[in-house]
Scaffold this motif. Structure first.
Motif, PDB file in Angstrom:
ATOM      1  N   ILE A   1       0.850  -1.198   0.000  1.00 37.25           N
ATOM      2  CA  ILE A   1       0.000   0.000   0.000  1.00 37.25           C
ATOM      3  C   ILE A   1       0.882   1.243   0.000  1.00 37.25           C
ATOM      4  N   ASN A   2       1.893   1.241   0.850  1.00 35.93           N
ATOM      5  CA  ASN A   2       2.827   2.367   0.940  1.00 35.93           C
ATOM      6  C   ASN A   2       3.487   2.621  -0.426  1.00 35.93           C
ATOM      7  N   ASP A   3       3.942   1.555  -1.076  1.00 39.12           N
ATOM      8  CA  ASP A   3       4.570   1.699  -2.394  1.00 39.12           C
ATOM      9  C   ASP A   3       3.591   2.278  -3.413  1.00 39.12           C
ATOM     10  N   ARG A   4       2.352   1.820  -3.373  1.00 44.10           N
ATOM     11  CA  ARG A   4       1.343   2.333  -4.311  1.00 44.10           C
ATOM     12  C   ARG A   4       1.101   3.829  -4.096  1.00 44.10           C
ATOM     13  N   LEU A   5       1.066   4.244  -2.830  1.00 46.48           N
ATOM     14  CA  LEU A   5       0.863   5.659  -2.532  1.00 46.48           C
ATOM     15  C   LEU A   5       2.067   6.497  -2.950  1.00 46.48           C
ATOM     16  N   LEU A   6       3.255   5.960  -2.763  1.00 48.49           N
ATOM     17  CA  LEU A   6       4.464   6.680  -3.179  1.00 48.49           C
ATOM     18  C   LEU A   6       4.529   6.835  -4.697  1.00 48.49           C
ATOM     19  N   ASP A   7       4.005   5.852  -5.423  1.00 50.49           N
ATOM     20  CA  ASP A   7       4.066   5.862  -6.883  1.00 50.49           C
ATOM     21  C   ASP A   7       3.068   6.812  -7.538  1.00 50.49           C
ATOM     22  N   VAL A   8       2.122   7.355  -6.749  1.00 51.99           N
ATOM     23  CA  VAL A   8       1.132   8.273  -7.325  1.00 51.99           C
ATOM     24  C   VAL A   8       1.835   9.472  -7.946  1.00 51.99           C
ATOM     25  N   LEU A   9       2.782  10.032  -7.210  1.00 48.13           N
ATOM     26  CA  LEU A   9       3.551  11.191  -7.665  1.00 48.13           C
ATOM     27  C   LEU A   9       5.023  10.877  -7.399  1.00 48.13           C
ATOM     28  N   PRO A  10       5.655  10.132  -8.285  1.00 48.40           N
ATOM     29  CA  PRO A  10       7.028   9.667  -8.032  1.00 48.40           C
ATOM     30  C   PRO A  10       7.976  10.800  -7.621  1.00 48.40           C
ATOM     31  N   GLY A  11       8.660  10.566  -6.496  1.00 50.45           N
ATOM     32  CA  GLY A  11       9.608  11.529  -5.981  1.00 50.45           C
ATOM     33  C   GLY A  11       8.994  12.744  -5.321  1.00 50.45           C
ATOM     34  N   MET A  12       7.666  12.818  -5.261  1.00 48.98           N
ATOM     35  CA  MET A  12       6.980  13.999  -4.734  1.00 48.98           C
ATOM     36  C   MET A  12       6.196  13.713  -3.451  1.00 48.98           C
ATOM     37  N   VAL A  13       6.271  12.464  -2.946  1.00 51.61           N
ATOM     38  CA  VAL A  13       5.495  12.079  -1.775  1.00 51.61           C
ATOM     39  C   VAL A  13       6.436  11.590  -0.687  1.00 51.61           C
ATOM     40  N   ASN A  14       6.233  12.088   0.527  1.00 48.63           N
ATOM     41  CA  ASN A  14       6.962  11.599   1.694  1.00 48.63           C
ATOM     42  C   ASN A  14       5.937  11.050   2.674  1.00 48.63           C
ATOM     43  N   ILE A  15       6.086   9.782   3.055  1.00 52.20           N
ATOM     44  CA  ILE A  15       5.152   9.149   3.987  1.00 52.20           C
ATOM     45  C   ILE A  15       5.902   8.762   5.250  1.00 52.20           C
TER      46      ILE A  15
END
Length: 158
Positions: A121-135
């Protein structure tokens, strides 16, 4: 919609016991059953109550991992927020999603069967905006006070 004391009481009772019979609810708020049912229907039609949900004891049902995730988006555009939120909404394990003010942008509550699924799930959320999301992930160890309804008396009297 203006709420009198009886309607507020109906809302408070239904928050605690949505399966209460109309007769018992009417008795508790001091109305006839037909008057009580009419009020409940008006509250439903106004969108003040519903849908009715059952609280499931997940610990008794299965093993889960609860993660509170705080999300910061480097791209602060409306399109970036929309894309992230649409992805979060499409993931069943994301059970809550809030856009917030402060040091991060989005707050998520995620219930996954295990850490392996959470990582996906974390990977999917990070891939929404590659390089633009910090979780930032925070695994819940214990729930000290689960949500059991809103403090209507305190909120409506202020």
């Amino acid at each position: 919609m203006q709420l009198d004391k009886i309607s507020r009481n109906i809302l408070s009772i239904l928050q605690q016991d949505a399966r209460i019979t109309n007769q018992n609810l009417a008795d508790r708020v001091g109305l006839s059953p037909s008057s009580c049912l009419n009020r409940v229907r008006k509250l439903e039609q106004a969108g003040l109550i519903g849908p009715y949900l059952g609280v499931v004891d997940l610990a008794a049902l299965c093993r889960t991992v609860t993660v509170i995730a705080t999300v910061s988006l480097k791209d602060q555009s409306t399109d970036a927020f929309r894309a992230f939120q649409q992805t979060a909404e499409a993931i069943p394990e994301v059970v809550e999603c809030y856009t917030v003010s402060g040091s991060f942008d989005i707050f998520l509550r995620i219930i996954a069967p295990d850490m392996s699924r959470y990582n996906k799930i974390n990977d999917r959320l990070l891939d929404v905006l590659p390089g633009m999301v910090n979780i930032s992930s925070h695994v819940v160890l214990n729930t000290g006070k689960p949500f059991r309804g809103y403090p209507l008396d305190e909120l409506l009297d202020s």
